[in-house]
Design a protein around this motif. Sequence first.
Motif, PDB file in Angstrom:
ATOM      1  N   PHE A   1      -0.860  14.916  -7.389  1.00 33.07           N
ATOM      2  CA  PHE A   1      -1.225  14.205  -6.244  1.00 33.07           C
ATOM      3  C   PHE A   1      -0.570  13.192  -5.901  1.00 33.07           C
ATOM      4  CE2 PHE A   1      -1.994  10.126  -8.448  1.00 33.07           C
ATOM      5  CZ  PHE A   1      -1.893  10.623  -9.739  1.00 33.07           C
ATOM      6  N   THR A   2      -0.570  12.595  -4.643  1.00 31.65           N
ATOM      7  CA  THR A   2       0.011  11.740  -4.097  1.00 31.65           C
ATOM      8  C   THR A   2      -0.768  10.322  -4.365  1.00 31.65           C
ATOM      9  OG1 THR A   2       0.802  13.031  -2.162  1.00 31.65           O
ATOM     10  CG2 THR A   2       1.039  10.633  -1.829  1.00 31.65           C
ATOM     11  N   PRO A   3      -0.246   9.298  -5.092  1.00 32.16           N
ATOM     12  CA  PRO A   3      -1.180   8.137  -5.198  1.00 32.16           C
ATOM     13  C   PRO A   3      -1.837   7.420  -4.037  1.00 32.16           C
ATOM     14  CG  PRO A   3       0.746   8.089  -6.790  1.00 32.16           C
ATOM     15  CD  PRO A   3       0.983   9.460  -5.732  1.00 32.16           C
ATOM     16  N   TRP A   4      -2.769   6.785  -4.155  1.00 32.02           N
ATOM     17  CA  TRP A   4      -3.447   5.813  -3.207  1.00 32.02           C
ATOM     18  C   TRP A   4      -2.275   4.858  -2.744  1.00 32.02           C
ATOM     19  CZ3 TRP A   4      -7.552   6.708  -0.099  1.00 32.02           C
ATOM     20  CH2 TRP A   4      -8.537   7.255  -0.790  1.00 32.02           C
ATOM     21  N   HIS A   5      -2.258   4.654  -1.541  1.00 30.11           N
ATOM     22  CA  HIS A   5      -1.428   3.647  -0.910  1.00 30.11           C
ATOM     23  C   HIS A   5      -1.485   3.310   0.407  1.00 30.11           C
ATOM     24  CE1 HIS A   5       0.552   7.323   0.309  1.00 30.11           C
ATOM     25  NE2 HIS A   5       1.322   6.723   1.241  1.00 30.11           N
ATOM     26  N   VAL A   6      -0.701   2.403   0.941  1.00 29.05           N
ATOM     27  CA  VAL A   6      -0.927   1.887   2.213  1.00 29.05           C
ATOM     28  C   VAL A   6       0.795   1.927   2.868  1.00 29.05           C
ATOM     29  CG1 VAL A   6      -2.717   0.885   3.193  1.00 29.05           C
ATOM     30  CG2 VAL A   6      -0.891  -0.690   1.915  1.00 29.05           C
ATOM     31  N   ASP A   7       0.903   2.641   4.144  1.00 28.37           N
ATOM     32  CA  ASP A   7       2.538   2.825   4.315  1.00 28.37           C
ATOM     33  C   ASP A   7       3.189   1.508   4.591  1.00 28.37           C
ATOM     34  OD1 ASP A   7       2.113   5.568   4.015  1.00 28.37           O
ATOM     35  OD2 ASP A   7       1.568   5.814   6.164  1.00 28.37           O
ATOM     36  N   GLN A   8       2.377   0.782   5.409  1.00 27.70           N
ATOM     37  CA  GLN A   8       2.653  -0.541   5.997  1.00 27.70           C
ATOM     38  C   GLN A   8       3.543  -1.604   5.072  1.00 27.70           C
ATOM     39  OE1 GLN A   8       1.487  -1.367   9.750  1.00 27.70           O
ATOM     40  NE2 GLN A   8       2.467  -3.151  10.209  1.00 27.70           N
TER      41      GLN A   8
ATOM     42  N   LEU B   1      -5.619   3.214   4.073  1.00 27.01           N
ATOM     43  CA  LEU B   1      -5.566   3.733   2.706  1.00 27.01           C
ATOM     44  C   LEU B   1      -5.462   5.230   2.768  1.00 27.01           C
ATOM     45  CD1 LEU B   1      -8.074   1.246   0.658  1.00 27.01           C
ATOM     46  CD2 LEU B   1      -5.539   1.205   0.566  1.00 27.01           C
ATOM     47  N   HIS B   2      -4.622   5.959   2.122  1.00 27.92           N
ATOM     48  CA  HIS B   2      -4.605   7.222   1.970  1.00 27.92           C
ATOM     49  C   HIS B   2      -3.949   7.574   0.609  1.00 27.92           C
ATOM     50  CE1 HIS B   2      -1.058   6.320   4.028  1.00 27.92           C
ATOM     51  NE2 HIS B   2      -0.534   7.432   3.655  1.00 27.92           N
ATOM     52  N   ARG B   3      -4.118   8.948   0.025  1.00 29.84           N
ATOM     53  CA  ARG B   3      -3.458   9.618  -0.974  1.00 29.84           C
ATOM     54  C   ARG B   3      -3.648  11.050  -0.599  1.00 29.84           C
ATOM     55  NH1 ARG B   3      -6.629  12.352  -4.758  1.00 29.84           N
ATOM     56  NH2 ARG B   3      -5.651  11.422  -6.703  1.00 29.84           N
TER      57      ARG B   3
ATOM     58  N   SER C   1       4.339  26.145  -1.274  1.00 29.62           N
ATOM     59  CA  SER C   1       4.575  24.973  -1.162  1.00 29.62           C
ATOM     60  C   SER C   1       3.897  24.432   0.143  1.00 29.62           C
ATOM     61  CB  SER C   1       6.056  24.638  -1.128  1.00 29.62           C
ATOM     62  OG  SER C   1       6.605  24.993  -0.015  1.00 29.62           O
ATOM     63  N   ARG C   2       3.543  23.170   0.033  1.00 32.71           N
ATOM     64  CA  ARG C   2       2.790  22.500   1.285  1.00 32.71           C
ATOM     65  C   ARG C   2       3.804  21.792   2.137  1.00 32.71           C
ATOM     66  NH1 ARG C   2       0.724  16.637   0.986  1.00 32.71           N
ATOM     67  NH2 ARG C   2       2.962  16.360   1.385  1.00 32.71           N
ATOM     68  N   ARG C   3       4.110  22.433   3.303  1.00 28.00           N
ATOM     69  CA  ARG C   3       5.204  22.053   4.031  1.00 28.00           C
ATOM     70  C   ARG C   3       4.872  21.162   5.311  1.00 28.00           C
ATOM     71  NH1 ARG C   3       5.526  27.337   2.718  1.00 28.00           N
ATOM     72  NH2 ARG C   3       5.290  28.164   4.885  1.00 28.00           N
TER      73      ARG C   3
HETATM   74  O1  AKG Z   1       2.002  13.835   2.101  1.00 38.10           O
HETATM   75  C1  AKG Z   1       1.710  13.270   1.502  1.00 38.10           C
HETATM   76  O2  AKG Z   1       1.393  13.658   0.208  1.00 38.10           O
HETATM   77  C2  AKG Z   1       1.568  11.875   1.547  1.00 38.10           C
HETATM   78  C3  AKG Z   1       1.816  11.478   3.067  1.00 38.10           C
HETATM   79  C4  AKG Z   1       1.731  10.087   3.175  1.00 38.10           C
HETATM   80  O3  AKG Z   1       1.639   9.185   2.392  1.00 38.10           O
HETATM   81  C5  AKG Z   1       2.093   9.785   4.792  1.00 38.10           C
HETATM   82  O4  AKG Z   1       2.624  10.601   5.548  1.00 38.10           O
HETATM   83  O5  AKG Z   1       1.928   8.510   4.949  1.00 38.10           O
END
Ligand code: AKG
Length: 289
Positions: free
Chosen positions: A136-143, A224-226, A235-237
């Motif tokens: 999984f991609t952990p929860w985060h904010v890009d900014q 917020l996203h994950r 693969s998820r491209r």
């Molecule tokens: O692709 C992902 O799993 C994370 C992507 C992401 O966090 C983003 O593009 O801001």
Amino acid sequence: MTTSTPQAPPAPAVPAAIRQELQTPMEPTPEQVRRFRTDGYLKWKDFFSPELLAFFDPIVTACLHDRNPLKDVPMEQRSAYDRAFIQVPNLWTFNDTVRELSTSVRAASAASRLLGTTGVRMYHDQALYKEAGGGFTPWHVDQHYWPIGTEKTVTIWFPFTEVPVEKGPLMFGKESHHKHIAREVAISEDSEKIIGEAIKSHRVVEEMSGYGLGEVSFHYGWTLHRAAPNTTDDSRRVLTVIYVAEDAEVIEPKYDAHRSDLREWMPGLKPGDAVDSPLNPVLFREASA
Ligand SMILES: O=C(O)CCC(=O)C(=O)O
């Protein structure tokens, strides 16, 4: 010992019909603009044609394999971040074909109009490939990473294939871009835990659905996203492009992440400067601006 120079992946010419698609501006409906600004993200079906995606998929994939920083690191030896995806940034600077995709008027016009700016600049692009079996991609904010003094920032995230829920689509925290949750936390196992708990206490609604072929999403830098793990054998491209309002300014760096982003994506700039290094061209500007 002999060393070999890495081969640059091929940069084939973009067919005329695909070039025209890339150069055609997109106008979100008032309802799409309202949803983006209220929810903090927007999913947009049939944004790119299947022909465009099929053309670029192998080219972006070749760039990723050519520069894969995790080539020799087995999954079980990787951090949560590195299990989440292989990341190769700024493809537009070294592959002329991908440059046409990453700098497209189609995506930049949509980004600018969703933000409500006179125009947008490139921050950077990146390929984000979640391998078969990737975590999984952990929860985060890009900014958190960006030393930029505006909330008018947005990422377009688009896969080259369909992404059903088992292949690792993005999940968004609805309306979280206004909530100032964990903005100081970098993506990590800690951010997954801290943000996961904050989401419950702030009653943020988590939204996730698969992406159809040609579907893309836009999310603010503070949303917020994950992403879910990829439990499929493919693969998820994905390619993403990050845009900032054309009048954005550099702010005083607060974190190491800010300092390294300033060096990497805005070389030579300092606090107070406009975000206009050679790596930040204006990709779209309204004719009336
Ligand atoms: O692709 C992902 O799993 C994370 C992507 C992401 O966090 C983003 O593009 O801001």
